[in-house]
Design a protein around this motif. Structure first.
Motif, PDB file in Angstrom:
ATOM      1  N   PHE A 145       8.999  17.086 -20.773  1.00 41.66           N
ATOM      2  CA  PHE A 145       9.788  18.202 -20.253  1.00 41.66           C
ATOM      3  C   PHE A 145       8.877  19.134 -19.458  1.00 41.66           C
ATOM      4  O   PHE A 145       7.712  19.325 -19.803  1.00 41.66           O
ATOM      5  CB  PHE A 145      10.434  18.985 -21.400  1.00 41.66           C
ATOM      6  N   TYR A 190       8.622  23.090 -18.089  1.00 37.69           N
ATOM      7  CA  TYR A 190       9.146  24.442 -18.255  1.00 37.69           C
ATOM      8  C   TYR A 190       8.425  25.388 -17.294  1.00 37.69           C
ATOM      9  O   TYR A 190       7.293  25.150 -16.868  1.00 37.69           O
ATOM     10  CB  TYR A 190       8.904  24.946 -19.680  1.00 37.69           C
ATOM     11  N   GLN A 242       7.610  29.645 -17.161  1.00 32.02           N
ATOM     12  CA  GLN A 242       7.661  30.846 -17.987  1.00 32.02           C
ATOM     13  C   GLN A 242       7.200  32.048 -17.178  1.00 32.02           C
ATOM     14  O   GLN A 242       6.087  32.052 -16.640  1.00 32.02           O
ATOM     15  CB  GLN A 242       6.787  30.692 -19.232  1.00 32.02           C
ATOM     16  N   SER A 263      10.930  34.045 -22.197  1.00 30.61           N
ATOM     17  CA  SER A 263      10.991  32.768 -22.899  1.00 30.61           C
ATOM     18  C   SER A 263      10.758  31.614 -21.934  1.00 30.61           C
ATOM     19  O   SER A 263      10.618  31.816 -20.721  1.00 30.61           O
ATOM     20  CB  SER A 263      12.353  32.627 -23.579  1.00 30.61           C
ATOM     21  N   LEU A 264      10.716  30.414 -22.462  1.00 31.03           N
ATOM     22  CA  LEU A 264      10.513  29.227 -21.645  1.00 31.03           C
ATOM     23  C   LEU A 264      11.829  28.824 -20.982  1.00 31.03           C
ATOM     24  O   LEU A 264      12.868  28.779 -21.637  1.00 31.03           O
ATOM     25  CB  LEU A 264      10.005  28.074 -22.496  1.00 31.03           C
ATOM     26  N   LEU A 270      13.620  25.766 -19.159  1.00 33.01           N
ATOM     27  CA  LEU A 270      13.526  24.336 -18.883  1.00 33.01           C
ATOM     28  C   LEU A 270      13.877  24.063 -17.428  1.00 33.01           C
ATOM     29  O   LEU A 270      14.910  24.507 -16.939  1.00 33.01           O
ATOM     30  CB  LEU A 270      14.468  23.555 -19.800  1.00 33.01           C
ATOM     31  N   PHE A 296       3.807  30.432 -14.576  1.00 28.79           N
ATOM     32  CA  PHE A 296       3.118  29.643 -15.597  1.00 28.79           C
ATOM     33  C   PHE A 296       3.983  28.419 -15.862  1.00 28.79           C
ATOM     34  O   PHE A 296       5.131  28.551 -16.295  1.00 28.79           O
ATOM     35  CB  PHE A 296       2.950  30.509 -16.852  1.00 28.79           C
ATOM     36  N   ILE A 349       4.560  24.897 -17.882  1.00 24.26           N
ATOM     37  CA  ILE A 349       4.163  24.251 -19.135  1.00 24.26           C
ATOM     38  C   ILE A 349       4.937  22.959 -19.289  1.00 24.26           C
ATOM     39  O   ILE A 349       6.149  22.918 -19.040  1.00 24.26           O
ATOM     40  CB  ILE A 349       4.470  25.147 -20.358  1.00 24.26           C
ATOM     41  N   TYR A 388       5.556  18.511 -28.399  1.00 23.51           N
ATOM     42  CA  TYR A 388       4.251  19.153 -28.361  1.00 23.51           C
ATOM     43  C   TYR A 388       3.991  19.650 -26.939  1.00 23.51           C
ATOM     44  O   TYR A 388       4.235  18.922 -25.980  1.00 23.51           O
ATOM     45  CB  TYR A 388       3.158  18.177 -28.795  1.00 23.51           C
ATOM     46  N   PHE A 389       3.504  20.870 -26.855  1.00 22.90           N
ATOM     47  CA  PHE A 389       3.323  21.503 -25.557  1.00 22.90           C
ATOM     48  C   PHE A 389       1.888  21.408 -25.061  1.00 22.90           C
ATOM     49  O   PHE A 389       0.934  21.426 -25.841  1.00 22.90           O
ATOM     50  CB  PHE A 389       3.731  22.975 -25.626  1.00 22.90           C
ATOM     51  N   GLY A 390       1.759  21.350 -23.746  1.00 21.98           N
ATOM     52  CA  GLY A 390       0.466  21.438 -23.124  1.00 21.98           C
ATOM     53  C   GLY A 390       0.012  22.888 -23.057  1.00 21.98           C
ATOM     54  O   GLY A 390       0.773  23.803 -23.386  1.00 21.98           O
ATOM     55  N   PRO A 391      -1.211  23.120 -22.610  1.00 23.55           N
ATOM     56  CA  PRO A 391      -1.758  24.481 -22.565  1.00 23.55           C
ATOM     57  C   PRO A 391      -1.258  25.307 -21.391  1.00 23.55           C
ATOM     58  O   PRO A 391      -1.526  26.508 -21.322  1.00 23.55           O
ATOM     59  CB  PRO A 391      -3.264  24.246 -22.455  1.00 23.55           C
ATOM     60  N   GLY A 392      -0.526  24.683 -20.467  1.00 24.74           N
ATOM     61  CA  GLY A 392       0.031  25.426 -19.346  1.00 24.74           C
ATOM     62  C   GLY A 392      -0.857  25.420 -18.117  1.00 24.74           C
ATOM     63  O   GLY A 392      -2.074  25.211 -18.204  1.00 24.74           O
ATOM     64  N   ARG A 418      -1.419  27.874 -14.696  1.00 21.93           N
ATOM     65  CA  ARG A 418      -1.104  29.121 -13.975  1.00 21.93           C
ATOM     66  C   ARG A 418      -1.189  28.855 -12.481  1.00 21.93           C
ATOM     67  O   ARG A 418      -2.268  28.570 -11.966  1.00 21.93           O
ATOM     68  CB  ARG A 418      -2.089  30.216 -14.368  1.00 21.93           C
TER      69      ARG A 418
END
Lengths: 111, 117
Positions: free
Chosen positions: B34, B36, B38, B43-44, B46, B91, B93, B107-111, B113
């Protein structure tokens, strides 16, 4: 019906206190309720998750309470520490579908 | 927990250029990832669901021709922001779905920027 309502928007507690963050949902098809912790500039990290077949789940200092009839669930952080200061998101999904996120709660734990 | 990486962590580009962001699941295979977006203190949101070997599914209001998603393998999805403009600064993610053990965990990645000048 796809919304997840989260409260409060922000929360300040003293070290050792027990912050409680609440979420409510409408969609009865939701069957998976995770909580994520996010520090500034970082991606969300999965803290703990619960399914509707149990009313409570504990992992370390984090506890989820789940009330299926009220369609509500909450996160409790025991013995909170300054390092717990972060933004917390609740989420919900059903049938392996996409997660629906709450609006987030910014928690500050004062020393 | 499982690990998801993102590259780059930060990128600055000029308006009109394209930027590619990679998302990798390091220790599990992810048929679904997925993407996202932000905004600060929000909030995130999608943007799209990426399925390995098929076209991505975009959320309402997300321009698929602007945000190109490719999920060529079970461990890699890429997001390309085409003809970037300052309003695309955000940002970004990714997350990867782990279906191991019958669970459904993201599980999310660190994003990443992104700043568009």
């Amino acid at each position: 019906q796809q919304q997840v309502k989260q409260s409060p928007q922000s929360l300040i507690v003293q070290k050792g206190g027990i912050p409680i963050i609440n979420c409510a949902y409408e969609n009865t098809a939701f069957d998976y309720f995770p909580w994520y912790q996010q520090f500034p500039g970082k991606g969300p990290a999965l803290l703990i998750a619960i399914r509707p077949d149990v009313s409570e789940k504990k992992e370390g200092r984090f506890t989820i309470s789940f009330n299926k009839s009220a369609k509500q669930f909450s996160l409790h952080i025991m013995d909170s520490q300054p390092g717990d200061s972060a933004t917390y998101f609740c989420a919900a999904s059903g049938g392996f579908q996409k997660l629906v996120f709450g609006t987030g709660t910014r928690l500050l734990v004062s020393p | 927990g499982a690990v998801v990486s993102q590259h780059p962590s930060r990128v600055i580009c000029k308006s009109g250029t394209s930027v590619k962001i990679e998302c990798r699941s390091l220790d599990f295979q992810a048929t679904t990832m997925f993407w996202y977006r932000q905004f600060p203190k929000k909030s995130l949101m999608l943007m799209a669901t990426s399925n390995e070997g098929s076209k991505a599914t975009y959320e309402q209001g997300v321009e698929k021709d602007k945000f190109l998603i490719n999920h060529a393998s079970l461990t890699l999805s890429t997001l390309t922001v085409t003809s970037a403009h300052p309003e695309d600064s955000s940002f970004y993610i990714c997350s990867a779905r782990d279906l191991g053990g019958g669970a459904d965990t993201q599980y999310f990645g660190p994003g990443t920027r992104l700043t568009v000048l």
